[in-house]
Design an enzyme around this catalytic site. Sequence first.
Site, PDB file in Angstrom:
ATOM      1  N   ASN A  90       0.710  -1.126   0.107  1.00 34.77           N
ATOM      2  CA  ASN A  90       0.056  -0.038   0.061  1.00 34.77           C
ATOM      3  C   ASN A  90       0.719   1.037   0.068  1.00 34.77           C
ATOM      4  O   ASN A  90       1.742   1.297   0.896  1.00 34.77           O
ATOM      5  CB  ASN A  90      -0.939  -0.008   1.244  1.00 34.77           C
ATOM      6  CG  ASN A  90      -1.904   1.099   1.132  1.00 34.77           C
ATOM      7  OD1 ASN A  90      -2.937   0.942   0.475  1.00 34.77           O
ATOM      8  ND2 ASN A  90      -1.840   2.310   1.865  1.00 34.77           N
ATOM      9  N   GLU A  91       0.815   1.950  -0.858  1.00 39.10           N
ATOM     10  CA  GLU A  91       1.382   3.265  -1.010  1.00 39.10           C
ATOM     11  C   GLU A  91       2.860   3.140  -0.802  1.00 39.10           C
ATOM     12  O   GLU A  91       3.378   3.895   0.414  1.00 39.10           O
ATOM     13  CB  GLU A  91       0.725   4.365  -0.085  1.00 39.10           C
ATOM     14  CG  GLU A  91      -0.628   4.786  -0.832  1.00 39.10           C
ATOM     15  CD  GLU A  91      -1.213   5.961   0.017  1.00 39.10           C
ATOM     16  OE1 GLU A  91      -0.967   6.563   1.045  1.00 39.10           O
ATOM     17  OE2 GLU A  91      -2.266   6.664  -0.724  1.00 39.10           O
ATOM     18  N   GLU A  99      -8.142   4.922  -4.375  1.00 38.18           N
ATOM     19  CA  GLU A  99      -8.631   5.678  -3.090  1.00 38.18           C
ATOM     20  C   GLU A  99      -8.941   7.236  -3.435  1.00 38.18           C
ATOM     21  O   GLU A  99      -8.085   7.895  -3.909  1.00 38.18           O
ATOM     22  CB  GLU A  99      -7.725   5.873  -1.883  1.00 38.18           C
ATOM     23  CG  GLU A  99      -7.048   4.445  -1.473  1.00 38.18           C
ATOM     24  CD  GLU A  99      -6.248   4.454  -0.304  1.00 38.18           C
ATOM     25  OE1 GLU A  99      -6.135   5.596   0.332  1.00 38.18           O
ATOM     26  OE2 GLU A  99      -5.543   3.581  -0.073  1.00 38.18           O
ATOM     27  N   GLU A 141      -7.625   7.081  11.922  1.00 36.90           N
ATOM     28  CA  GLU A 141      -8.505   7.777  10.940  1.00 36.90           C
ATOM     29  C   GLU A 141      -9.834   7.901  11.489  1.00 36.90           C
ATOM     30  O   GLU A 141     -10.665   8.029  10.338  1.00 36.90           O
ATOM     31  CB  GLU A 141      -8.125   7.086   9.717  1.00 36.90           C
ATOM     32  CG  GLU A 141      -6.782   7.326   9.192  1.00 36.90           C
ATOM     33  CD  GLU A 141      -6.228   6.453   7.914  1.00 36.90           C
ATOM     34  OE1 GLU A 141      -7.275   5.805   7.291  1.00 36.90           O
ATOM     35  OE2 GLU A 141      -5.331   6.465   7.561  1.00 36.90           O
ATOM     36  N   GLN A 142     -10.137   8.069  12.490  1.00 38.97           N
ATOM     37  CA  GLN A 142     -11.663   8.192  13.214  1.00 38.97           C
ATOM     38  C   GLN A 142     -12.255   9.536  12.557  1.00 38.97           C
ATOM     39  O   GLN A 142     -13.405   9.631  12.408  1.00 38.97           O
ATOM     40  CB  GLN A 142     -11.793   7.999  14.790  1.00 38.97           C
ATOM     41  CG  GLN A 142     -11.015   8.874  15.512  1.00 38.97           C
ATOM     42  CD  GLN A 142     -10.922   8.525  16.675  1.00 38.97           C
ATOM     43  OE1 GLN A 142     -11.788   9.054  17.610  1.00 38.97           O
ATOM     44  NE2 GLN A 142     -10.204   7.525  17.279  1.00 38.97           N
ATOM     45  N   MET A 143     -11.261  10.559  12.216  1.00 39.74           N
ATOM     46  CA  MET A 143     -12.009  11.897  11.740  1.00 39.74           C
ATOM     47  C   MET A 143     -11.970  11.794  10.342  1.00 39.74           C
ATOM     48  O   MET A 143     -12.226  12.586   9.415  1.00 39.74           O
ATOM     49  CB  MET A 143     -11.063  12.973  12.199  1.00 39.74           C
ATOM     50  CG  MET A 143     -11.007  13.201  13.789  1.00 39.74           C
ATOM     51  SD  MET A 143     -12.789  13.155  14.204  1.00 39.74           S
ATOM     52  CE  MET A 143     -13.208  14.757  13.847  1.00 39.74           C
ATOM     53  N   HIS A 144     -11.761  10.562   9.474  1.00 35.38           N
ATOM     54  CA  HIS A 144     -11.566  10.582   7.890  1.00 35.38           C
ATOM     55  C   HIS A 144     -13.076  10.115   7.569  1.00 35.38           C
ATOM     56  O   HIS A 144     -13.519   9.035   7.890  1.00 35.38           O
ATOM     57  CB  HIS A 144     -10.630   9.743   7.648  1.00 35.38           C
ATOM     58  CG  HIS A 144     -10.207   9.722   6.095  1.00 35.38           C
ATOM     59  ND1 HIS A 144     -11.014   9.320   5.349  1.00 35.38           N
ATOM     60  CD2 HIS A 144      -8.962  10.059   5.579  1.00 35.38           C
ATOM     61  CE1 HIS A 144     -10.583   9.384   4.030  1.00 35.38           C
ATOM     62  NE2 HIS A 144      -9.322   9.937   4.103  1.00 35.38           N
TER      63      HIS A 144
END
Length: 653
Positions: free
Chosen positions: A143-144, A315, A363-366
Site C-alpha cells: 500500500n502506497e 482511493e 483515521e476516526q476523523m476521516h
Amino acid sequence: MNPAIGVCYYPEHWPEDWWQTDARRMAELGIKVVRIGEFAWSRLEPQPGDLQLDWMIRAMDVLGQHGLKVIVGTPTATPPRWMIDKHPDMLAVDAQGRRKGFGSRRHYDFSHLGYREEAARITQILADALGNHAALAGWQTDNEYGCHGTTYSYSPAARDGFRLWLQQKYGSIDALNHAWGNVFWSMEYNHFDQIELPNLLVCEAAPAHELDFRRYSSDQVSAFNKVQYDILKAACPDLPVIHNFMSRYAEFDHFDVGQTLDIASWDSYPIGHLATSNEPDDIKRLYLRQGDPDNAAFHHDLYRSVGHGRWWIMEQQPGPVNWGQANPDPLPGMARLWAWEAFAHGAEVVSYFRWRQAPFAQEQMHAGLLRPDSEPAPGYHEAGQVARELAETAIGGVANKGRVALVYDYQSEWAWEIQPQAAGFRHGDHVRALYSAFRKHGIDVDVLPTSTASLAGYDIVAIPALLAWTDELRAAIGDFEGHVLIGPRTGSKDQNFAIPARLGPDLPQNQLDARVIRVDSLPAGVEVPVKGGGAARLWREKTEGGAEVIMEDVEGVPVLLSQGKLFYLTASGDRALIQRVADYLIAEADTPTLALPAGVRCRTRNHFRVYVNYSSGPQTLAPAPDEAGYVLGGPEMEAAGVTVAKLATAGRD
Ligand code: GAL
C-alpha cells in the site's frame, strides 16, 4: 472495461453479521469493485505460521454473492508485531541514525532481505488460498510505497545493499571514484566496503554519491514489488497486479515500478493534497473545498503513462480527510466531480476510500461513504449518482492521445533536491506549471518518461528542468517533426551529475546553437520582469550562441530562444511567463484551443469531452466547434458541476 466505481472495505473492522448488509448496500449503490485486505496481516496470521484465511474467504464469498468483484491487497505495508521479534533489524533507520518503531504502519526497510522473504511468503499464501476465488478480480501490492517518508533507510541493511549495488554498477572502485569526482576533497575510496550512506556527514555528500543512493533506494522499491508481482502472476496469470501510488510523491521511480504492474493506480485526496502542497496561499484559499484544478488531472495523466495506458483511482476522497493541518469539507458535488474527471482521463475504476468511517484508531476523523453509525454521508449519494450517470452515458473507450506531451523524470526530481542551487527549484514544479498552462486552453496533455523512443503524433513536447538526456530522448527529439520546448536547466548535467563538456543544454549546434555560460539564481520573492509580461524567478541562465531570441527580460537577457521548431527557455518563470511561453508554442504549432471559463477544465475520452467546474460559482461554457451536443448537463455549470459533451468526430488515438 466499462468504467466503474469501487470502494475500499475492511471486513476485519466490522462484526461479521454486518457484511451481508454492507455488500447488499454497495451493490445497490452501483459499486462494482471492492478492495480489501491491505492492512489485515495481524488477522491473517496472528502468530507466526498460524494462518487464518477463512474469514477473508467468507468475506469474499459475501461480496461475490452480491455480484461485487474483489481486489485483494497484500498486507505487507503492516507487518504484525511478532514480525519485529523475528527480524528486529527490519525497522528502517532515519537520516539521523534513529531506528523507527512499531505502532503505526510502513515499519519496514526495503533493503531488508529477510523481510522481503516474509513479504514473498505471505503473498504466496494469499495467491494459493484466494487465487481461484470466483470474486477475485485482481491484486494490489502492498500500500502506497514510500508513504510517510519510508523510501530511504540508513540502516546496515541499506548500507550493505548499496555497496553491492555500486560494485555491480561500476565494476571497479576506480570507475566509481571517477564517476563521483572523488578526487575533489580527497574523497577517493580504496574498496567498496569503505563506502557509507550519504547521511551524518560533516557537510553535503558528493551529488553523484547522493544520486546513486537515491537510485539504489528506488531500485529496492522496484525489487520489492517485483517479488510480489512474480508470485501473483505465476499463480494467476490473467488477473491484474496493481499498486496504489500517491500525489506529488517522487522518492522512487514510478515508471520502473510500473514495469512490474499491469495497472497503475493512485490515491486522490485533492483537498489534502492542495493544503500540503507548495502552491501559493491565494490558490489554497480559492480552491479550499475543491482542490487544485490541475493537480489530480496531472496525476491521472502521469499514472496512465506509468500503467502503460491502464490506470485506476484506488482511493478517492469521499469527504473531509484527517491528515491536513485543517480538513475542510468538500463543496457539495466534489466527490462526484473528482470521479468524473478521473474517468475523463481514462480511469477504469474510481474506488472511494472508504465504505464506513471508522470510529476507532488513527483515521476516526476521516469521512467514508457511510458515517460511523452506518447512515449515508454526502459522498454516498454522490458515488451513487456517478454510478447511474456512468450507466446512462456509457462513455467507454480510453483517454484520447493528447496534442501536447510533457516529459516527467524522477531522477530530475532527485537531482534538483540534491543540488537546488536556488532553493525551491524543482523539476516537478516546472512540469506542473506547463501542464496547467496548456490545460487551461482545453488541450489534452500526456505525460511521458525519458525512455520514450518516439514522440510522433504530438504537436508540442515540453522537457523542462531535465537532469540529463537519455539516448532515447535525444534520438526522439532528433526525429520529431513537431515543436519542442526544453529548459531551463535541461541537459545541464550528464548521468554522473557532472557538467557536460559542451555545457547545458548539451545539444549539437545544428539542433540548438546555445550554451549556458552562467547561472544567476535568485531568492524566493525576487523577480526580474520579462519584456511583454511575466517575470523570471529563482533561476536565470545567461547563454551564448546564435539561436534566435524570442523573448528577453528587462536587463536584455534572452529568456526564450529558438532554432527551427526547437525552443529553449532560459529561466524559471512565474505563472504569467509560463502561460506566455505556452501560448507562443500553441500559436506556432497551430494547436486547437478552447475558451474555458475560469476554474473550468476538460479532457476527452473516446467520443466525449468531460468538463468539470472547479470554481466555487456557476460558469457558462461556450459551444465548441467539434461537439455535437451534451449527454450529461449542459452549458450552464453549477459550482462543482460536470458536463459531458459528445464529440462530432472520433477522438485521437
Ligand atoms: C492513504 C492510505 C489509506 C488511508 C488514506 C487516508 O494514503 O493509503 O490507507 O490512510 O490515505 O486519507
